[in-house]
Design a protein around this motif. Structure first.
Motif, PDB file in Angstrom:
ATOM      1  N   GLY A   1       3.621  -2.397  -7.117  1.00 56.60           N
ATOM      2  CA  GLY A   1       2.192  -2.690  -7.232  1.00 56.60           C
ATOM      3  C   GLY A   1       1.815  -4.135  -7.002  1.00 56.60           C
ATOM      4  O   GLY A   1       0.672  -4.531  -7.248  1.00 56.60           O
ATOM      5  N   VAL A   2       2.752  -4.971  -6.517  1.00 56.41           N
ATOM      6  CA  VAL A   2       2.469  -6.385  -6.241  1.00 56.41           C
ATOM      7  C   VAL A   2       1.973  -6.512  -4.795  1.00 56.41           C
ATOM      8  O   VAL A   2       2.676  -6.104  -3.867  1.00 56.41           O
ATOM      9  N   ALA A   3       0.781  -7.066  -4.611  1.00 53.91           N
ATOM     10  CA  ALA A   3       0.164  -7.186  -3.278  1.00 53.91           C
ATOM     11  C   ALA A   3       0.002  -8.648  -2.889  1.00 53.91           C
ATOM     12  O   ALA A   3      -0.282  -9.504  -3.740  1.00 53.91           O
ATOM     13  N   ARG A   4       0.197  -8.908  -1.591  1.00 49.59           N
ATOM     14  CA  ARG A   4      -0.009 -10.250  -1.038  1.00 49.59           C
ATOM     15  C   ARG A   4      -0.764 -10.119   0.275  1.00 49.59           C
ATOM     16  O   ARG A   4      -0.432  -9.252   1.095  1.00 49.59           O
TER      17      ARG A   4
ATOM     18  N   ARG B   1     -12.805  -2.301  -8.190  1.00 53.07           N
ATOM     19  CA  ARG B   1     -13.606  -1.909  -9.358  1.00 53.07           C
ATOM     20  C   ARG B   1     -14.392  -0.628  -9.073  1.00 53.07           C
ATOM     21  O   ARG B   1     -14.470   0.260  -9.920  1.00 53.07           O
ATOM     22  N   GLN B   2     -14.995  -0.564  -7.863  1.00 47.51           N
ATOM     23  CA  GLN B   2     -15.767   0.630  -7.531  1.00 47.51           C
ATOM     24  C   GLN B   2     -14.869   1.866  -7.452  1.00 47.51           C
ATOM     25  O   GLN B   2     -15.299   2.981  -7.779  1.00 47.51           O
ATOM     26  N   ALA B   3     -13.628   1.679  -7.007  1.00 45.71           N
ATOM     27  CA  ALA B   3     -12.691   2.802  -6.906  1.00 45.71           C
ATOM     28  C   ALA B   3     -11.960   3.064  -8.225  1.00 45.71           C
ATOM     29  O   ALA B   3     -11.123   3.971  -8.291  1.00 45.71           O
ATOM     30  N   ARG B   4     -12.267   2.232  -9.256  1.00 46.62           N
ATOM     31  CA  ARG B   4     -11.641   2.368 -10.572  1.00 46.62           C
ATOM     32  C   ARG B   4     -10.119   2.297 -10.486  1.00 46.62           C
ATOM     33  O   ARG B   4      -9.392   3.128 -11.056  1.00 46.62           O
ATOM     34  N   ILE B   5      -9.655   1.319  -9.722  1.00 50.03           N
ATOM     35  CA  ILE B   5      -8.219   1.053  -9.629  1.00 50.03           C
ATOM     36  C   ILE B   5      -7.942  -0.213 -10.440  1.00 50.03           C
ATOM     37  O   ILE B   5      -8.446  -1.292 -10.116  1.00 50.03           O
ATOM     38  N   GLY B   6      -7.140  -0.089 -11.498  1.00 48.04           N
ATOM     39  CA  GLY B   6      -6.867  -1.227 -12.358  1.00 48.04           C
ATOM     40  C   GLY B   6      -5.965  -2.251 -11.692  1.00 48.04           C
ATOM     41  O   GLY B   6      -5.058  -1.908 -10.930  1.00 48.04           O
ATOM     42  N   TYR B   7      -6.201  -3.540 -11.980  1.00 51.55           N
ATOM     43  CA  TYR B   7      -5.403  -4.617 -11.390  1.00 51.55           C
ATOM     44  C   TYR B   7      -5.375  -5.794 -12.362  1.00 51.55           C
ATOM     45  O   TYR B   7      -6.219  -5.921 -13.273  1.00 51.55           O
TER      46      TYR B   7
ATOM     47  N   ARG C   1      -3.816   0.861  -0.808  1.00 50.49           N
ATOM     48  CA  ARG C   1      -3.551   0.448   0.573  1.00 50.49           C
ATOM     49  C   ARG C   1      -4.554   1.087   1.530  1.00 50.49           C
ATOM     50  O   ARG C   1      -5.103   0.423   2.407  1.00 50.49           O
ATOM     51  N   ASP C   2      -4.822   2.365   1.377  1.00 48.49           N
ATOM     52  CA  ASP C   2      -5.786   3.050   2.247  1.00 48.49           C
ATOM     53  C   ASP C   2      -7.201   2.500   2.050  1.00 48.49           C
ATOM     54  O   ASP C   2      -7.985   2.433   3.000  1.00 48.49           O
ATOM     55  N   LEU C   3      -7.525   2.100   0.827  1.00 45.53           N
ATOM     56  CA  LEU C   3      -8.858   1.580   0.537  1.00 45.53           C
ATOM     57  C   LEU C   3      -9.086   0.203   1.149  1.00 45.53           C
ATOM     58  O   LEU C   3     -10.155  -0.086   1.709  1.00 45.53           O
ATOM     59  N   LEU C   4      -8.084  -0.659   1.070  1.00 42.32           N
ATOM     60  CA  LEU C   4      -8.253  -2.062   1.477  1.00 42.32           C
ATOM     61  C   LEU C   4      -7.870  -2.326   2.933  1.00 42.32           C
ATOM     62  O   LEU C   4      -8.346  -3.301   3.527  1.00 42.32           O
ATOM     63  N   ALA C   5      -7.017  -1.501   3.514  1.00 41.02           N
ATOM     64  CA  ALA C   5      -6.492  -1.773   4.862  1.00 41.02           C
ATOM     65  C   ALA C   5      -7.575  -1.981   5.917  1.00 41.02           C
ATOM     66  O   ALA C   5      -7.458  -2.892   6.753  1.00 41.02           O
ATOM     67  N   PRO C   6      -8.655  -1.170   5.955  1.00 40.57           N
ATOM     68  CA  PRO C   6      -9.647  -1.340   7.035  1.00 40.57           C
ATOM     69  C   PRO C   6     -10.286  -2.722   7.097  1.00 40.57           C
ATOM     70  O   PRO C   6     -10.624  -3.201   8.175  1.00 40.57           O
ATOM     71  N   GLN C   7     -10.474  -3.387   5.957  1.00 41.90           N
ATOM     72  CA  GLN C   7     -11.130  -4.688   5.958  1.00 41.90           C
ATOM     73  C   GLN C   7     -10.140  -5.851   6.019  1.00 41.90           C
ATOM     74  O   GLN C   7     -10.540  -7.008   5.969  1.00 41.90           O
TER      75      GLN C   7
ATOM     76  N   VAL D   1      -3.689 -14.493  -1.001  1.00 42.51           N
ATOM     77  CA  VAL D   1      -4.335 -13.801  -2.113  1.00 42.51           C
ATOM     78  C   VAL D   1      -3.326 -12.796  -2.667  1.00 42.51           C
ATOM     79  O   VAL D   1      -2.673 -12.086  -1.893  1.00 42.51           O
ATOM     80  N   HIS D   2      -3.190 -12.754  -3.977  1.00 40.77           N
ATOM     81  CA  HIS D   2      -2.252 -11.791  -4.548  1.00 40.77           C
ATOM     82  C   HIS D   2      -2.863 -11.141  -5.781  1.00 40.77           C
ATOM     83  O   HIS D   2      -3.758 -11.701  -6.431  1.00 40.77           O
ATOM     84  N   PHE D   3      -2.406  -9.956  -6.087  1.00 41.79           N
ATOM     85  CA  PHE D   3      -2.794  -9.247  -7.305  1.00 41.79           C
ATOM     86  C   PHE D   3      -1.712  -8.216  -7.614  1.00 41.79           C
ATOM     87  O   PHE D   3      -0.840  -7.916  -6.783  1.00 41.79           O
ATOM     88  N   THR D   4      -1.780  -7.671  -8.810  1.00 36.46           N
ATOM     89  CA  THR D   4      -0.809  -6.663  -9.249  1.00 36.46           C
ATOM     90  C   THR D   4      -1.554  -5.445  -9.780  1.00 36.46           C
ATOM     91  O   THR D   4      -2.469  -5.590 -10.612  1.00 36.46           O
ATOM     92  N   LEU D   5      -1.209  -4.270  -9.297  1.00 29.39           N
ATOM     93  CA  LEU D   5      -1.830  -3.035  -9.771  1.00 29.39           C
ATOM     94  C   LEU D   5      -1.278  -2.679 -11.153  1.00 29.39           C
ATOM     95  O   LEU D   5      -0.078  -2.811 -11.408  1.00 29.39           O
ATOM     96  N   ARG D   6      -2.160  -2.229 -12.024  1.00 29.24           N
ATOM     97  CA  ARG D   6      -1.718  -1.798 -13.356  1.00 29.24           C
ATOM     98  C   ARG D   6      -0.843  -0.542 -13.251  1.00 29.24           C
ATOM     99  O   ARG D   6       0.132  -0.376 -13.982  1.00 29.24           O
ATOM    100  N   ASP D   7      -1.215   0.336 -12.331  1.00 28.88           N
ATOM    101  CA  ASP D   7      -0.465   1.575 -12.129  1.00 28.88           C
ATOM    102  C   ASP D   7       0.119   1.574 -10.714  1.00 28.88           C
ATOM    103  O   ASP D   7      -0.589   1.815  -9.738  1.00 28.88           O
ATOM    104  N   PRO D   8       1.407   1.289 -10.561  1.00 25.97           N
ATOM    105  CA  PRO D   8       2.019   1.258  -9.219  1.00 25.97           C
ATOM    106  C   PRO D   8       1.878   2.577  -8.475  1.00 25.97           C
ATOM    107  O   PRO D   8       1.978   2.606  -7.236  1.00 25.97           O
ATOM    108  N   GLN D   9       1.609   3.677  -9.175  1.00 19.08           N
ATOM    109  CA  GLN D   9       1.456   4.968  -8.518  1.00 19.08           C
ATOM    110  C   GLN D   9       0.207   5.007  -7.629  1.00 19.08           C
ATOM    111  O   GLN D   9       0.080   5.883  -6.767  1.00 19.08           O
ATOM    112  N   GLN D  10      -0.707   4.062  -7.841  1.00 18.33           N
ATOM    113  CA  GLN D  10      -1.945   4.016  -7.047  1.00 18.33           C
ATOM    114  C   GLN D  10      -1.814   3.100  -5.829  1.00 18.33           C
ATOM    115  O   GLN D  10      -2.812   2.767  -5.196  1.00 18.33           O
TER     116      GLN D  10
END
Length: 521
Positions: A131-134, A83-89, A113-119, A99-108
């Motif tokens: 845009g499907v994440a698990r 939400r803070q990065a304004r990435i739709g899901y 990945r770069d935003l979430l990988a460190p944590q 945990v799974h989610f789907t990105l609204r824009d697969p181009q993001q």
């Protein structure tokens, strides 16, 4: 072998004196033993459940709830970061162990990945081109987390039991997610069960006052919690509480039951970090309701009338005196990382324990008398020397159990009785060798020297094989078997010392003072 130096005699004497010193407190009652001078040993042998009576509980740790909570925290963190990065899901949820989610824009996908990988370092994070994440926890992280939770749970269980004033509790891990708790001499097993059945997870959170009190509508970022709050009459039976934790019970350093306006309450005090967070939260939110949540229930939701800057406060909630004392105990001991389930409960009455002690004492005394009579009748004066070493062996066993703070059980007594018979085995081998040398025409000194030398290999072999068996029993056995293995192993070591060194010291002293022409064996 019939020569013994002065320093060897001194060492043997010192070991025997230390054995007597460590064994002596067991002949005194506990209060008298604890009042001994500081330079004297005070430890006593602890009696096990089967000898003293008490309760045995087999506890199961709900490890899966820990993994679920960890994944839920990851889920909330992902929601906030995206939400803070304004990435739709869409479809952000926890299903089973992922945990799974789907990105609204697969181009993001790369940006997400770069935003979430460190944590997500302890997880397997896959984000496909569509845009499907698990996200699932790695097996290594699950094993490490499980071991950490089991260690932490065992320590907190020990603290809670110790806080009740109960001593000598035995806490052992069994398998991957079970703990065996044995509490000898406990008079109120139901209270122990009540204390262990509570997770005691304390948090301080704000009530969502945008929602009317008593409403069941839950906006995002909040949750509906039942209430035990009976203050001010007509208090709601539930509160809508914000999920954000302002201060955690992990920051508590002390909690005590006390009285306020004649009613039982619990006073608490935070550490420096907790005090700073508590002060900031109350300073910025004067006039708001501050919910005190314990194990998912609101026990009190007072109104912040003024900033609390001292890092301490009062928890009130219509407690009885016992409830206030138990809550303070739980908060001091700390929160369990996972709920506990009681799978099995066994109780042993003190009367049955007393019967076991009497039966064990009778078996030990009878075995001792029979061995003493046999040795005296079979080997005369030399047999009496072996009997002195046998008594020294029992003292050394008791001293070792006291020094190690081992718990003596009925199988442990069986190990001691067995050791009594085995303790003279080395002396029997030595004396029989000496007899053979005498029949061969050797003199007293030569016969004794040769007898000791030739018997030593057999003595070491027989005791070493039995010691290996005892170690294997301890390694792979459960509680009662381990008790037998401990006393058997200690008895083997002490019997080797007393049968060889103590008896040898007596024989050498007798040879030097009497200089006999023949041996009374």
């Amino acid at each position: 072998m019939v020569q013994i130096s002065r320093w060897q005699a001194i060492i043997v004497g010192l070991i025997l004196v230390l054995g007597v010193a460590f064994a002596l407190p067991n002949l005194l009652d506990r209060r008298t033993a604890e009042s001994l001078p500081d330079w004297l040993p005070k430890q006593q042998v602890s009696l096990g459940l089967d000898l003293r009576g008490g309760s045995s509980l087999l506890l199961e740790v709900d490890i899966e709830s820990v993994f679920t909570e960890q994944l839920e925290n990851i889920l909330e963190s992902i929601r906030l970061d995206l939400r803070q990065a304004r990435i739709g899901y869409t479809d952000l949820a926890l299903q089973g162990e992922e945990v799974h989610f789907t990105l609204r824009d697969p181009q993001q996908a790369e940006r997400a990945r770069d935003l979430l990988a460190p944590q997500l370092q302890d997880t397997v994070f896959t984000l496909g081109e569509e845009g499907v994440a698990r996200i699932v926890l790695t097996e290594q992280s699950r094993i490490a987390r499980r071991n950490s939770v089991m260690q932490q749970t065992a320590e907190i269980v020990r603290r809670r039991i110790d806080e009740t004033g109960t001593r000598e509790a035995s806490i052992q891990r069994q398998g991957e997610d079970r703990i065996l708790l044995q509490v000898p001499g406990v008079e109120n097993p139901e209270r122990i069960k009540d204390l262990l059945g509570k997770t005691a997870k304390l948090t301080f959170r704000f009530v969502n006052e945008d929602v009317p009190l008593g409403s069941t509508q839950v906006p995002p970022g909040s949750e509906l919690l039942p209430s035990d709050d009976t203050e001010s009459g007509g208090a709601p039976t539930s509160y809508v509480v914000r999920k954000r934790v302002m201060v955690s019970g992990d920051n508590l350093v002390d909690a005590q039951a006390t009285f306020q306006n004649g009613l039982p309450v619990v006073s608490f005090r935070f550490d420096s970090i907790g005090a700073q967070r508590f002060a900031q939260a109350t300073q910025e939110n004067v006039g708001k309701l501050f919910a005190i949540v314990l194990d998912g229930r609101v026990i009190s939701a007072p109104n912040i009338r003024e900033p609390i800057l001292t890092g301490s406060g009062i928890i009130s909630g219509g407690f009885t005196t016992q409830e206030a004392q138990d809550l303070a105990l739980l908060l001091r001991a700390g929160a369990l990382p996972a709920p506990l389930v009681i799978l099995e409960e066994r109780s042993v009455g003190p009367g049955l324990g007393a019967d076991s002690i009497r039966a064990g004492e009778f078996a030990a005394v009878l075995g001792m008398i029979l061995v003493v009579v046999f040795m005296a009748g079979a080997y005369g004066l030399f047999g009496m020397m072996a009997n002195v070493a046998l008594i020294a062996n029992l003292v050394m066993i008791l001293a070792a159990l006291s020094a190690l703070q081992a718990t003596l059980t009925l199988p442990g007594i069986a190990g001691i009785v067995l050791t009594v018979g085995m303790a003279v085995d080395a002396n029997v081998l030595i004396f029989e060798r000496i007899r053979e040398e005498i029949r061969s025409g050797r003199g007293p000194v030569t016969a004794i020297d040769t007898g000791y030398k030739r018997a030593m290999t057999t003595i070491v072999d027989s005791n070493l094989t039995t010691l290996i068996a005892a170690l294997l029993l301890f390694q792979f056995g459960t509680g009662p078997i381990k008790g037998f293995a401990v006393t058997l192993a200690i008895g083997l070591v002490t019997s080797m010392f007393t049968a060889i060194m103590v008896t040898r010291l007596l024989v050498v002293f007798w040879l030097r003072t009497r200089r006999p022409k023949t041996l009374p064996i």
